[in-house]
Structures are given as C-alpha cells and as structure tokens.
Scaffold this active site. Structure first.
Site, PDB file in Angstrom:
ATOM      1  CG  ASP A 173       4.588 -56.000  11.442  1.00 40.94           C
ATOM      2  OD1 ASP A 173       3.574 -55.278  11.410  1.00 40.94           O
ATOM      3  OD2 ASP A 173       5.482 -55.881  12.299  1.00 40.94           O
ATOM      4  CG  ASP A 217      -5.369 -60.320  10.784  1.00 40.49           C
ATOM      5  OD1 ASP A 217      -4.210 -60.305  10.328  1.00 40.49           O
ATOM      6  OD2 ASP A 217      -5.639 -59.916  11.932  1.00 40.49           O
ATOM      7  CB  THR A 240      -2.339 -69.897  14.015  1.00 38.00           C
ATOM      8  OG1 THR A 240      -2.734 -68.605  13.529  1.00 38.00           O
ATOM      9  CG2 THR A 240      -1.644 -70.659  12.889  1.00 38.00           C
ATOM     10  CE  LYS A 241      -2.627 -71.700  21.655  1.00 38.78           C
ATOM     11  NZ  LYS A 241      -1.754 -71.761  22.856  1.00 38.78           N
ATOM     12  CG  PHE A 242      -1.886 -64.054  14.555  1.00 32.48           C
ATOM     13  CD1 PHE A 242      -1.200 -63.087  15.259  1.00 32.48           C
ATOM     14  CD2 PHE A 242      -2.421 -63.713  13.317  1.00 32.48           C
ATOM     15  CE1 PHE A 242      -1.053 -61.804  14.746  1.00 32.48           C
ATOM     16  CE2 PHE A 242      -2.276 -62.440  12.798  1.00 32.48           C
ATOM     17  CZ  PHE A 242      -1.588 -61.485  13.523  1.00 32.48           C
ATOM     18  CD  GLU A 243      -7.121 -68.135  10.159  1.00 35.37           C
ATOM     19  OE1 GLU A 243      -8.084 -68.187   9.365  1.00 35.37           O
ATOM     20  OE2 GLU A 243      -6.093 -68.830  10.034  1.00 35.37           O
ATOM     21  CE  LYS A 264       1.224 -46.118  15.445  1.00 36.05           C
ATOM     22  NZ  LYS A 264       2.186 -45.545  16.415  1.00 36.05           N
ATOM     23  CG  ASP A 311      16.442 -59.719   5.599  1.00 33.24           C
ATOM     24  OD1 ASP A 311      15.363 -60.046   5.062  1.00 33.24           O
ATOM     25  OD2 ASP A 311      17.006 -58.627   5.382  1.00 33.24           O
TER      26      ASP A 311
END
Length: 244
Positions: free
Chosen positions: A138, A174, A213-216, A142, A115
């Site tokens: 994250d 994003d 990154t791959k995420f971006e 929702k 943490d």
C-alpha cells in the site's frame, strides 16, 4: 512513572469484502488445511512451525501482502524445491490463492491471515528465511499517511535480521516517491546490499520471472513506472583473532 510504549502504527487496512461462491467453496475446502491465523500463532494457540506445515525442511520464502495470489502461485510453481509463506489480510485474495493452488496442485505454499510485521517480530527466528518478497505494498499516497508505509527503517532492519546470509529482499512498487523511499531506506541498512548498486539509479531491471499481475498491468496503463529493488543479506564478518 515510565510512559507506556506507543502501539505500532498500522500499515494496512482490513477490507471487508464478501467472497464469491467459488472463493467461499475454496475457503471452506482448503483453508482448514492450508491456512492459519497469525493471531493464533502470536497468542501461542498454534506454533509457528514451517517444517510441520510443509512436511519437510526446505528453503523458506515469506511474501508480505500476496494480494490475489497471481505472483505467489506462479513463483511457487516455478520453484517446487522452495516453501512459501503468503501473508495477507484480504480474505478474497487468500481465497483466490487457495483456488490457484488447488488448480495447479501446489503443496509448497502456506497461507497466513494477519499482521506480517508482528509475525516477523515475534515468531520468525533470526536468519531463518531464504527470502522476503514485498510486491506493491500500500503506497499510502497522501503525505499525512506516509508514516503508515510498510518500508521504514525499523521494519527493514527487522526484515534483514530474519534473512539468512545471502538471503534476498525483493521489493516492487509503481509509486515513484515510494520507490525512492524504499531505495533510500534499504541502502541505509548495513545488513543489506543492493544487487543493482552499479546500475543507473540503483534499480533492478524487472525480472522476467516476476509475473505481471492485473494490478501491474493497470499501473502501466495509467502511466506509472514499476520499479524493482533486489537486496541481499550480507554475510556476517568472521570475528577477528588478534591473538593473546
């Protein structure tokens, strides 16, 4: 009788995932040397001691949520004069980062599992960090979960207090509504100054030096706009001397 304080709202989820064979090998080989558990530091079983971890005293950057380590390794390689602490809860991501560091021969990154908020609050001294990076936290999309988002006023006040004067806070996301929330929360923090305050929307142009990154890449393919925000910790005003 006073009510007991409410426990902090969790901002992350522990994902149980098995390590690949390569990740397991890297974990077994490098984690005892390069990794530490936040829980051990919080309990006092192990000290929070970056100079001992790195064998030197150097500017210190904390990354909250290092993911699979692509940005961490690239930015550490580009700035060998800076020490980096990468905090993450996802073990495959930490193991992948260990592999990247070993492949590149980098020694200026220490990995912490656990943490980051508790670490900042309980162990990181005020005005001790040259920078904090929070890339793609994250988004908790929702509406009922948005209270779990990391970037909230109390957290940003805490983060700002741990930055040395002139230290940076760099965020990227994003998710449009989270970007707006980040900007509003950070703009409202008096200890921080938006370095792009004079630009349209107050957004920082995407720095060329922040790795894609791959995420971006996936976010772009899905049509989402990536926003960067870069803040600096204000220098404390010198006390006034109004005379006797």
């Amino acid at each position: 009788m006073a009510e007991a304080p409410h426990p902090p709202i969790p901002t992350f989820v522990h994902h149980r995932s098995r390590l690949t064979e390569g990740q397991q090998h890297a974990w077994d080989r490098w984690w005892p040397e390069r990794g530490r558990d936040v829980s051990a530091i919080l309990s006092g079983a192990e000290p929070y001691d970056p100079p001992a971890w790195f064998g030197r005293t150097a500017p210190l950057v904390l990354e909250i949520g290092s993911g699979m380590g692509e940005s961490t390794a690239a930015l550490a390689a580009a700035a060998p004069e800076i020490d980096h602490i990468a905090v993450e809860v996802y073990e495959p991501g930490l193991a992948q980062l260990l592999m990247r560091l070993a492949d590149a021969g980098l020694t200026n990154v220490t990995l912490l599992r656990g943490d980051a908020v508790a670490l900042l609050r309980e162990q990181v001294p005020p005005a001790s960090l040259a920078g904090i990076r929070i890339f793609f936290p994250d988004p908790w999309p929702k509406r009922r979960h948005r209270k779990r988002r990391l970037v909230q006023p109390d957290f940003i006040a805490l983060a700002a207090s741990r930055l040395e004067p002139g230290g940076f806070l760099h965020l990227a996301t994003d998710w449009d509504d989270y970007a707006v929330q980040m900007r509003a929360v950070c703009d409202a923090e008096p200890a921080l100054e938006n370095t792009a305050a004079g630009r349209p929307g107050g957004w920082t142009p995407r720095p060329d030096w922040r790795p894609v990154t791959k995420f971006e890449q996936r976010a772009r393919l899905e049509g989402r706009t990536v926003r960067d925000l870069l803040y600096r910790a204000r220098h404390a005003e010198a006390p006034r001397d109004d005379g006797p």
